[in-house]
Scaffold this motif. Structure first.
Motif, short mmCIF file in Angstrom:
data_model
loop_
_atom_site.label_atom_id
_atom_site.label_comp_id
_atom_site.label_asym_id
_atom_site.label_seq_id
_atom_site.Cartn_x
_atom_site.Cartn_y
_atom_site.Cartn_z
N LEU A 12 66.58 88.62 -37.70
CA LEU A 12 66.08 89.96 -38.22
C LEU A 12 67.30 90.80 -38.55
O LEU A 12 67.00 91.91 -38.63
CB LEU A 12 65.24 90.57 -37.08
CG LEU A 12 64.01 89.74 -36.63
CD1 LEU A 12 63.34 90.50 -35.55
CD2 LEU A 12 63.19 89.35 -37.76
N ILE A 20 59.79 94.22 -39.23
CA ILE A 20 60.35 94.35 -38.02
C ILE A 20 59.11 95.20 -37.32
O ILE A 20 58.74 95.08 -36.06
CB ILE A 20 61.48 95.00 -38.12
CG1 ILE A 20 62.48 94.14 -38.48
CG2 ILE A 20 61.93 95.43 -36.39
CD1 ILE A 20 63.98 94.82 -38.74
N VAL A 98 66.99 92.80 -32.37
CA VAL A 98 67.13 93.20 -33.74
C VAL A 98 68.59 93.83 -33.57
O VAL A 98 69.52 93.54 -34.55
CB VAL A 98 66.33 94.09 -34.36
CG1 VAL A 98 66.76 94.63 -35.87
CG2 VAL A 98 64.94 93.68 -34.52
#
Length: 286
Positions: A12, A20, A98
């Motif tokens: 990601l 996201i 992330v």
């Protein structure tokens, strides 16, 4: 061979805020629809903030921001029109892997419910087993909360899965936590306390650590010189053939060299002074 950073939802690092944000929504199955929507909106708002900084990945933008550097907290960013705090979105970014925060940033924020959301997002059976052992362990609720937070915080900061949580990794976390608290709470009595005592007790009790590991964090912090077997085991070598090969080599070399070849093993100990990587991950398995 060392494992990689767990990425349950794929890479990601350059994903869109829309994707996201949706993952933050989906990763809240136990939350009400309204709460899950708040997670999505807050996550996208944080990413919008990070979009104003240099970098081709979210991690690079995070590191370039005052928020990622620990210079400000989420509270200093204010709230959006619906009153949802940025901290909700920041917490989601950590849980989804992330971005990888520093320990200082984790300590500066009081992320309510972070362990529960982190565990839910990882889909890690070993981590879930650990959480169950904590729940049934014979110590107080504050210690249970501490045991869950320390492990989830460690995994987020060091970028590892539960299988790679070694004694060296937890020792590193203990020392780094004390350093962070000394910065945030200079002169305070609790700033000199090592984190990880409760977590160590549970991990040792469930057999997660090698047999040669001390039974408590206190013993690990104050013990004397380690044996070759203990030094090698601190690196969590899963391949027993490789472990045996290293031990045979070090034992043969022990008596015929002035510079012990195993000194590099202890040099990676978290108690060693000197510069360290910003996101060092001691004790990752081979």
């Amino acid at each position: 061979m060392a494992t990689t950073v767990p990425r349950l939802f794929g890479d990601l690092s350059a994903a869109t805020p829309q994707l996201i944000g949706q993952l933050a929504y989906d990763a809240s199955p136990a939350a009400s629809a309204r709460t899950a929507e708040q997670h999505r909106a807050s996550t996208r708002r944080v990413l919008s903030y990070l979009g104003g900084f240099e970098g081709s990945t979210w991690q690079q933008r995070w590191d370039a921001s005052p928020l990622g550097r620990g210079e400000i907290t989420a509270a200093e960013l204010g709230t959006n029109r619906t009153g949802q705090k940025y901290s909700v979105g920041i917490r989601a970014l950590f849980c989804l892997r992330v971005v990888q925060p520093t320990l200082l940033v984790m300590k500066k924020h009081n992320f309510n419910g972070f362990p529960d959301q982190f565990i839910a997002a990882q889909n890690d059976r070993l981590l879930e087993k650990y959480a169950a052992r904590v729940a049934h362990h014979d110590f107080s609720w504050p210690h249970k909360r501490e045991a869950l937070f320390d492990v989830c915080c460690l995994m987020a900061v060091q970028g590892i899965g539960f299988a790679d949580l070694s004694p060296a990794a937890l020792l590193h976390h203990a020392h780094a936590s004390r350093t962070a608290k000394a910065v945030l709470r200079p002169g305070k009595r609790d700033a000199n306390v090592f984190a990880g005592h409760a977590a160590w007790n549970v991990l040792h009790g469930m057999g997660h650590f090698p047999p040669s590991t001390p039974g408590t964090l206190r013993q690990a912090l104050h013990r004397g010189q380690l044996t070759l077997e203990e030094l090698v085991d601190r690196h969590t070598i899963r391949n027993q053939g490789v472990r045996r090969l290293l031990l045979d080599y070090f034992h043969r070399r022990k008596s015929d060299t002035t510079t012990p070849p195993w000194s590099t093993l202890s040099a990676t100990s978290p108690t060693t002074s000197g510069p360290a990587s910003k996101r060092s991950t001691p004790g990752k398995p081979i």
